[in-house]
Design a protein around this motif. Structure first.
Motif, PDB file in Angstrom:
ATOM      1  N   GLY A  59     -44.304  34.629-120.945  1.00 62.65           N
ATOM      2  CA  GLY A  59     -43.169  34.795-121.843  1.00 62.65           C
ATOM      3  C   GLY A  59     -41.909  35.206-121.107  1.00 62.65           C
ATOM      4  O   GLY A  59     -40.810  34.695-121.382  1.00 62.65           O
ATOM      5  N   GLU A  60     -42.076  36.130-120.150  1.00 65.99           N
ATOM      6  CA  GLU A  60     -40.915  36.556-119.364  1.00 65.99           C
ATOM      7  C   GLU A  60     -40.359  35.402-118.530  1.00 65.99           C
ATOM      8  O   GLU A  60     -39.141  35.221-118.423  1.00 65.99           O
ATOM      9  N   GLU A  61     -41.254  34.611-117.933  1.00 68.69           N
ATOM     10  CA  GLU A  61     -40.809  33.484-117.103  1.00 68.69           C
ATOM     11  C   GLU A  61     -40.115  32.408-117.940  1.00 68.69           C
ATOM     12  O   GLU A  61     -39.125  31.792-117.493  1.00 68.69           O
ATOM     13  N   ILE A  62     -40.618  32.190-119.154  1.00 65.52           N
ATOM     14  CA  ILE A  62     -39.969  31.215-120.047  1.00 65.52           C
ATOM     15  C   ILE A  62     -38.557  31.668-120.399  1.00 65.52           C
ATOM     16  O   ILE A  62     -37.607  30.867-120.390  1.00 65.52           O
ATOM     17  N   ASP A  63     -38.384  32.957-120.703  1.00 61.81           N
ATOM     18  CA  ASP A  63     -37.057  33.476-121.036  1.00 61.81           C
ATOM     19  C   ASP A  63     -36.087  33.302-119.868  1.00 61.81           C
ATOM     20  O   ASP A  63     -34.937  32.886-120.058  1.00 61.81           O
ATOM     21  N   VAL A  64     -36.556  33.618-118.655  1.00 60.62           N
ATOM     22  CA  VAL A  64     -35.689  33.494-117.480  1.00 60.62           C
ATOM     23  C   VAL A  64     -35.294  32.037-117.262  1.00 60.62           C
ATOM     24  O   VAL A  64     -34.114  31.711-117.015  1.00 60.62           O
ATOM     25  N   ALA A  65     -36.257  31.124-117.347  1.00 61.22           N
ATOM     26  CA  ALA A  65     -35.968  29.706-117.108  1.00 61.22           C
ATOM     27  C   ALA A  65     -35.028  29.147-118.170  1.00 61.22           C
ATOM     28  O   ALA A  65     -34.106  28.374-117.856  1.00 61.22           O
TER      29      ALA A  65
END
Length: 701
Positions: free
Chosen positions: A683-689
């Motif tokens: 979830g964190e990686e999706i938000d950053v991307a």
């Protein structure tokens, strides 16, 4: 007088059956679910020996005469204990060395008890039966794991059994198999003898299957020694009934060892591998691993030649020694980082106890065959001689293992060795090789109460150690459930109770890192900074107590959070210099790239990230970090492509995690914690991307 003699006879039988019960139970004792299973097993074993000795002393006090039959072979063992005590002087963690010394004293005490309470051939037979029975259970359990019954996996590395690793299981079985041939000759019924032969074949087969070449060679040496003795000592009656059964037992051992060695070579286990999880050769059998471990042991030995680094200290001294003998990034980097035990190599004994330890060890190794020869010379009965020869085959197998392994670290065969030395010293096998001590009056009182006092002290420490393990287990469970406050409290209690805390320090540091991250997310920066420093203190203690790759990963992450480049460099250096598991390696490469970026070396950072993507294409954060570097160079097309790839992989990772959490109700607590963490990270990686892609003013997928 008859009543008193009857009571004494009952007490004597009680001591024998207590010893038989201990010999049967302790090797297969299992503490299910514990993180420190072998530590608990070890504690219970020491407590069991202490209780045996205390009961033995108390019985002598009640009888007003405490008879101690002491084999002189224990003298060089005592010298080795004294030398190990001297190694406390240079020890970095003295309490760790003290644990090893206590274990050596305990095994000597077990031999004393056995030598003093075993009086008849029947007593000896029941003790050997206990060894055979517990070994059969361990062998069957090991085979179930080896062939992956019910799990689909298997192989030598899976055969951990009750002793820990497959090596410990094989050591135990190799030392026990030839002494058990006594049962084939001494039982009266044919059915019992046949059952003994089946058990002996099973032990030999399992030892050869899960052990290495050196284990097979150690059994071969023992078989040859007994075979020669059978021809020499029993040459006048080689066709006698007992000799036939002994010969059949040896023949079965030869066949079983050969079959086990062949099947091990062709790797018949379903899904079994002799390789590490990341595809590299397993450290226990890899020549490069042994080479580096021995070179690092030599480096420790040359630095402290007289007393060594301290008993049990190779593992915590090896990281610095490895750094001095291995060039980072070289082909020798197949060893784990930091290096672990060097397969209990004799050089390790020199590294831990120095020249004095090696001399004492040499005296012990030479004394065992001398003791064998003396006992054989003093025994006139031909069958008794063959019994002694079979018993001492256990010591021969032990000696063959000790040629390449330190006896101080061969814990599982030491159980067999102590019992075998004790049985061989029994009056039923004649005199010689022992000194009979009779403690009476004030000497008896002082000796008995001293033993009881030491036992009570040991029991208190054992209870504290078991309580520490219970708190450690509870803390790990709380941490897996996300209850950081409760977990930290459990780990703190475990550390307070443990005489030599190690693993609990690492888990408490991990918990404190989570707590500090939560404080940072709330904006409590001062609180987070204080907790980060507490975590740093625990991790620094781990580097000299519990040096594992995970410790250095935590140090690197801590340095990243605190923008502490030196701390970050310490952790990253170990992760990228030596081979570790794939999960740890990719994180090490990622952190190495971030370290290079912080130091202004963007070219090296780019090179490391591209290498990480090639080697581990599923790790999302490397794509994001590389995209950030490309964007800083105004390479927008390359950056956008990397962000899109990161988004796609992160979404796939999230879907997989949610699928496991929703559709698999049988997940264990640790597995559920793993997938929950993966879902959170995705979830964190999706938000950053997505945020990065939105800056390009293009529609997001």
């Amino acid at each position: 007088m008859r009543v008193r003699r009857g009571v004494e006879a009952i007490v004597d039988r009680g001591m024998i059956w207590l010893l038989v019960a201990w010999v049967f139970v302790i090797p297969i004792f299992w503490w299910s679910g514990g993180s420190g299973t072998q530590s608990v097993k070890f504690t219970i074993a020491l407590l069991g020996i202490a209780v045996l000795v205390a009961v033995w002393a108390f019985v002598g006090w009640l009888r007003a005469s405490w008879i101690v039959r002491a084999p002189w072979v224990l003298i060089p063992w005592g010298v080795l204990v004294a030398v190990a005590a001297l190694s406390l002087v240079p020890a970095t963690v003295p309490c760790l060395a003290l644990q090893g010394i206590v274990a050596m004293i305990a095994f000597a005490s077990l031999a004393l008890v056995t030598a003093s309470v075993v009086r008849t051939l029947e007593d000896a037979r029941w003790l050997v039966t206990a060894i055979a029975s517990t070994a059969v259970i361990a062998a069957v359990y090991g085979l179930v794991q080896y062939f992956g019954v019910g799990t689909g996996g298997g192989g030598a590395e899976a055969a951990r059994s009750f002793f820990g690793g497959p090596r410990a299981l094989a050591n135990f079985l190799a030392s026990a198999v030839v002494p058990c041939t006594i049962l084939a000759a001494r039982w009266r019924s044919t059915a019992t003898r046949v059952a003994s032969l089946v058990a002996i074949a099973l032990l030999a087969f399992t030892a050869a299957l899960v052990g290495g070449v050196d284990l097979v060679l150690s059994m071969a040496v023992a078989i040859v020694a007994v075979g020669v003795g059978l021809l020499v000592l029993g040459r006048r009656a080689i066709l006698a009934r007992e000799r036939v059964w002994r010969t059949a037992a040896l023949a079965l051992i030869v066949i079983a060892v050969a079959l086990g060695a062949v099947l091990s070579a062709v790797d018949v286990a379903p899904g079994g591998t002799s390789a590490a999880p990341d595809g590299r050769p397993a450290s226990s059998g890899d020549p490069s691993w042994r080479s580096v471990a021995r070179r690092s042991a030599w480096a420790i030995f040359t630095e402290r030649p007289l007393l060594g680094a301290g008993l049990g200290h190779f593992e915590i001294e090896a990281p610095e020694a490895v750094a001095s003998v291995v060039e980072p990034g070289s082909a020798d980097g197949v060893v784990p980082a930091p290096a672990k035990r060097a397969e209990s190599d004799l050089l390790q004994a020199g590294a831990e106890t120095g020249i004095l330890g090696l001399l004492a060890l040499l005296a012990l190794l030479l004394s065992l065959p001398t003791f064998v020869a003396l006992r054989l010379r003093r025994t006139s009965d031909a069958d008794g001689r063959l019994d002694l020869l079979a018993l001492f085959a256990g010591t021969i197998a032990f000696l063959a293992q000790a040629v390449i392994s330190s006896p101080m670290h061969l814990a599982s065969p030491l159980i067999v060795l102590a019992v075998v030395v004790g049985i061989s010293s029994a009056p039923a096998y004649g005199g010689g090789g022992c000194r009979r001590l009779c403690l009476e009056r004030w000497r008896l009182t002082v000796g008995a109460f001293a033993v009881v006092a030491v036992t009570v002290l040991g029991a208190v420490l054992a209870v504290r150690d078991l309580s520490a393990e219970a708190h450690l287990r509870a803390g790990i469970g709380a941490l897996e459930r996300g209850e950081t406050a409760s977990a930290e409290g459990e780990f703190t209690q475990s550390i307070a109770l443990d005489l030599c805390p190690r693993e609990a320090l690492f888990h408490r540091a991990t918990t404190r890192l989570y707590s500090a991250d939560e404080s940072m997310s709330r904006g409590a920066f001062a609180e987070a900074a204080a907790v980060y420093e507490e975590a740093r203190a625990d991790l620094e203690r781990c580097t000299v107590r519990f040096p594992r790759a995970e410790v250095y990963l935590s140090l690197a992450n801590l340095g990243l959070r605190l923008e502490d480049v030196p701390t970050m460099r310490v952790g990253v250096t170990w992760l990228v210099s030596f081979a570790v598991g794939p999960d740890l390696r990719v994180q090490g490469l990622y952190l190495d790239a971030l370290l290079a970026k912080r130091e202004g070396d963007t070219d090296r950072a780019t090179t490391v990230l591209r290498a990480a993507i090639d080697e581990f294409p599923s790790y999302v954060r490397t794509y994001i970090a590389l995209a950030d570097l490309e964007l800083a160079r105004d390479r927008t097309d390359e950056a956008r492509a990397l962000y899109e790839e990161a988004l796609a992989r992160a979404e796939a990772k999230l879907a997989e995690a949610e699928s496991h959490l929703a559709e698999d109700p049988a997940l264990s607590a640790s597995e559920r914690a793993f997938w929950s963490r993966a879902r959170r990270e995705a979830g964190e990686e999706i938000d950053v991307a997505r945020r990065a892609l939105s800056s390009f003013e293009i529609p997001t997928p």
